[in-house]
Design an enzyme around this catalytic site. Structure first.
Site, PDB file in Angstrom:
ATOM      1  N   GLN A   1       2.429   9.091   3.532  1.00 15.06           N
ATOM      2  CA  GLN A   1       1.064   8.686   3.201  1.00 15.06           C
ATOM      3  C   GLN A   1       0.082   9.778   3.640  1.00 15.06           C
ATOM      4  O   GLN A   1      -0.874  10.094   2.925  1.00 15.06           O
ATOM      5  CB  GLN A   1       0.733   7.359   3.897  1.00 15.06           C
ATOM      6  CG  GLN A   1      -0.546   6.703   3.398  1.00 15.06           C
ATOM      7  CD  GLN A   1      -0.450   6.255   1.941  1.00 15.06           C
ATOM      8  OE1 GLN A   1       0.623   5.865   1.478  1.00 15.06           O
ATOM      9  NE2 GLN A   1      -1.546   6.349   1.226  1.00 15.06           N
TER      10      GLN A   1
ATOM     11  N   SER B   1      -2.504   1.780   3.788  1.00 20.34           N
ATOM     12  CA  SER B   1      -1.783   1.563   2.531  1.00 20.34           C
ATOM     13  C   SER B   1      -0.746   0.455   2.647  1.00 20.34           C
ATOM     14  O   SER B   1       0.066   0.431   3.574  1.00 20.34           O
ATOM     15  CB  SER B   1      -1.083   2.848   2.086  1.00 20.34           C
ATOM     16  OG  SER B   1      -0.256   2.575   0.968  1.00 20.34           O
TER      17      SER B   1
ATOM     18  N   GLU C   1      -6.775   0.156  -9.956  1.00 20.42           N
ATOM     19  CA  GLU C   1      -5.420   0.709 -10.092  1.00 20.42           C
ATOM     20  C   GLU C   1      -4.556  -0.245 -10.912  1.00 20.42           C
ATOM     21  O   GLU C   1      -3.900  -1.120 -10.348  1.00 20.42           O
ATOM     22  CB  GLU C   1      -4.771   0.933  -8.709  1.00 20.42           C
ATOM     23  CG  GLU C   1      -5.414   2.044  -7.907  1.00 20.42           C
ATOM     24  CD  GLU C   1      -4.588   2.436  -6.676  1.00 20.42           C
ATOM     25  OE1 GLU C   1      -3.556   1.781  -6.421  1.00 20.42           O
ATOM     26  OE2 GLU C   1      -4.979   3.385  -5.990  1.00 20.42           O
TER      27      GLU C   1
END
Ligand SMILES: [Zn+2]
Length: 280
Positions: A154, A189, A246
């Site tokens: 990440q 995340s 998204e």
């Protein structure tokens, strides 16, 4: 006849044996002990078998909690439903966002490896697999392009995006802010928790808004809740989620929450703030 035999027998017993036990009584007592022993063995066997079956059902229940409804009836009738619900509430409604970071020592649950080097939390795998199978059965070609990410991965993705904005002339703070709209900062995340997947259409693998036009996304948006997934970052909730639209990022929240979220048009932040769930 029985009475006569009994009387005769009693009469034949020598006096001394009365104090020990009449023979017939001893024989009957032996039989009784055998019966008792047999009952005890059967009872213990039944107990052990019952517990073994309960454990098996429990394991299946874990899968079926978000799995096929066909097996849900008997499982719910036997398995400890309350415990299952408590357990699922703790993990599948985990909130991870810019304000609720995963700690660096967050313990990843058991993972299931997928094709293409991907992996997800094992608890979401059965429903994910079913969703992918059903989509394929419709003639679609969904492809998982991102799944569980380590902290380092990440970090790498985030810094790559920051570098992009730095090259565009932004200063570091500005670059990081812009980058965080596209790539979650490390710790923010859901991919790091193994509870989210990015799915694209094989025919169009670009992560942009056009992705929503693909047949795969059209199908997923309509059906993902049936499998316990939500489109986590919808186009009209960016201010609340802190992440741009998204149309490829699907988060597992369980079927019940997914249905409620979808029916009420809520994002996860709204859903959880309206519930007595401890936010992480
Ligand atoms: Zn994603």
């Amino acid at each position: 006849m029985a009475e006569n035999r009994m009387m005769r027998y009693e009469e034949e017993i020598p006096d001394r044996e009365y104090f020990v036990a009449p023979r017939h009584a001893r024989r009957r007592r032996r039989v009784s002990w055998k019966l008792l022993l047999l009952c005890a063995v059967l009872f213990l066997s039944g107990l052990l078998l019952g517990r073994a079956l309960a454990a098996e059902v429990d394991m299946e229940g874990g899968y079926r909690a978000g799995g096929t409804s066909a097996g849900a009836g008997p499982v719910q009738a036997i398995a400890p439903v309350a415990e299952q619900k408590k357990d699922t509430e703790e993990w599948q409604l985990l909130l991870v966002n810019r304000d609720h970071l995963l700690s660096e020592d967050y313990k990843i649950h058991e993972m299931t490896k997928l094709r293409g080097g991907h992996s997800v939390d094992s608890r979401i795998y059965p429903d994910l697999q079913k969703m992918m199978d059903d989509a394929r059965a419709e003639g679609l070609q969904p492809l998982i392009c991102s799944s569980y990410r380590t902290w380092d991965k990440q970090e790498e993705l985030f810094q790559r995006k920051v570098s992009y904005y730095l090259r565009q002339g932004c200063d570091r703070q500005e670059a990081e802010e812009k980058a965080s709209a596209w790539v979650a900062r490390p710790g923010t995340s859901e991919h790091q928790a193994g509870l989210a997947v990015d799915i694209v259409d094989v025919a169009y693998q670009v992560l942009d808004e056009q992705q929503e036009q693909t047949e795969v996304q059209q199908w997923l948006m309509e059906h993902c809740a049936e499998y316990g997934f939500i489109l986590r970052y919808p186009t009209d909730k960016s201010e609340l989620t802190g992440v741009s639209y998204e149309p490829w990022h699907y988060r597992y929240v369980g079927k019940e929450a997914a249905r409620e979220l979808t029916e009420q048009g809520l994002c996860l932040e709204e859903y959880l703030s309206g519930q007595s769930v401890v936010l992480f």
